[in-house]
Write a protein that holds these residues in place. Structure first.
Motif, PDB file in Angstrom:
ATOM      1  N   ALA A  21       0.827  -1.210   0.000  1.00 16.17           N
ATOM      2  CA  ALA A  21       0.000   0.000   0.000  1.00 16.17           C
ATOM      3  C   ALA A  21       0.864   1.264   0.000  1.00 16.17           C
ATOM      4  O   ALA A  21       0.409   2.331  -0.426  1.00 16.17           O
ATOM      5  CB  ALA A  21      -0.934   0.000   1.202  1.00 16.17           C
ATOM      6  N   ARG A  22       2.106   1.135   0.441  1.00 15.07           N
ATOM      7  CA  ARG A  22       3.041   2.263   0.426  1.00 15.07           C
ATOM      8  C   ARG A  22       3.784   2.359  -0.909  1.00 15.07           C
ATOM      9  O   ARG A  22       4.672   3.197  -1.064  1.00 15.07           O
ATOM     10  CB  ARG A  22       4.051   2.118   1.558  1.00 15.07           C
ATOM     11  N   GLY A  23       3.419   1.494  -1.870  1.00 16.67           N
ATOM     12  CA  GLY A  23       4.059   1.523  -3.178  1.00 16.67           C
ATOM     13  C   GLY A  23       5.326   0.698  -3.265  1.00 16.67           C
ATOM     14  O   GLY A  23       6.046   0.783  -4.264  1.00 16.67           O
ATOM     15  N   MET A  24       5.609  -0.115  -2.242  1.00 20.87           N
ATOM     16  CA  MET A  24       6.841  -0.896  -2.200  1.00 20.87           C
ATOM     17  C   MET A  24       6.657  -2.253  -2.877  1.00 20.87           C
ATOM     18  O   MET A  24       5.546  -2.723  -3.073  1.00 20.87           O
ATOM     19  CB  MET A  24       7.273  -1.139  -0.749  1.00 20.87           C
ATOM     20  N   TRP A  25       7.752  -2.898  -3.209  1.00 15.34           N
ATOM     21  CA  TRP A  25       7.771  -4.287  -3.655  1.00 15.34           C
ATOM     22  C   TRP A  25       8.991  -4.945  -3.038  1.00 15.34           C
ATOM     23  O   TRP A  25       9.986  -4.294  -2.736  1.00 15.34           O
ATOM     24  CB  TRP A  25       7.812  -4.386  -5.187  1.00 15.34           C
TER      25      TRP A  25
END
Length: 279
Positions: free
Chosen positions: A151-155
């Protein structure tokens, strides 16, 4: 990740310890305690056939890229995929630490060597050895944590259950050597993370078939309850379509084999199959 992570301090005798061991005889990964502080030491040695090895890895990455393009609609560039290893991991850890993520600090770095903060026992061992109630809690916690991370745009790129650890009641992420997320779209990179977590969870040794399936289904449901991202769901559904198409004929031939990896493949295909009914 409601609170900032609390880190340990590097042992004062770390440099002396590194200087005092024969690096050529050290394993690739070592869990060691120095001055009462645990740390993880990772080493990568250059191989004699480095050029040949790179060429073979490039060819393998190229085939992976072509397959990904055919079945998932994106082409991960082989050259980017091969920008991995300890130096890449150190850079990613620095970025994630700056963002306040629960990942280990880098305590020492040089060519072929990385010393990392120890951040707890991995969930693979915990799930294998805990009772049913604890297993359910761990599966739910792992899924919710991955959802919050995404949800924070991380992978992650290596989101297998063994690369999630538990320390003082908090989950941490380890092992960021792989670079696949850098060459995929954000939704597909995150869908790949979710697939890795589910596939590794349902393939764990010592787990009865019904328990593995229950944990995998729970983790999938909790993830999308926590992160109802339509783009991630669409990419995972497309991946599920490929897996289910491959699993159907293979089950006739290999369905009775006791191999953990083979049975894990069928389990994750079955867990993802309901996504096709909703698409």
């Amino acid at each position: 990740m409601t609170q900032p992570p609390v880190h340990h301090n590097a042992p004062p005798g770390l440099r002396a310890w590194l200087d005092g061991v024969d690096a050529s005889r050290e394993p690739s990964v070592r869990d060691v305690t120095i001055d009462g502080v645990r740390c993880i030491i990772k080493r990568r040695r250059p191989s004699i056939g480095r050029g040949v090895s790179y060429a073979l890895r490039y060819v393998r990455a190229l085939f992976l890229g072509v397959g990904c393009k055919l079945f998932l609609g994106e082409f991960p560039r082989p050259g980017v995929l091969l920008h991995n290893g300890l130096a890449h991991e150190a850079r990613r850890l620095a970025q994630l630490l700056e963002a306040g993520c629960r990942v280990p600090e880098v305590w020492w770095q040089e060519q072929g060597l990385l010393v990392l903060e120890y951040v707890g026992e991995d969930l693979a061992d915990l799930i294998r050895n805990e009772d049913t109630t604890s297993r359910m809690w761990l599966a739910r916690a792992a899924a919710a944590d991955l959802a919050a991370f995404h949800a924070r745009g991380m992978w992650h790129g290596g989101a297998q259950i063994r690369n999630i650890t538990l320390q003082d009641g908090e989950l941490w992420r380890i092992d960021f050597e792989e670079n696949i997320g850098a060459t995929l779209s954000r939704p597909l990179a995150q869908a790949y993370d979710l697939f890795q977590m589910l596939a590794s969870m349902v393939s764990l040794r010592k787990l009865p078939d019904d328990v593995a399936r229950t944990l995998g289904k729970l983790a999938l449901d909790v993830y999308f309850e926590s992160n109802p991202d339509a783009e991630v769901r669409a990419r995972l559904t497309r991946l599920a379509r490929v897996l289910c198409a491959v699993a159907a004929p293979l089950r006739v031939v290999l369905g009775r084999l006791p191999s953990r990896d083979i049975q894990g493949f069928f389990r994750v295909a079955d867990i993802l199959q309901p996504l096709l009914l909703k698409s």
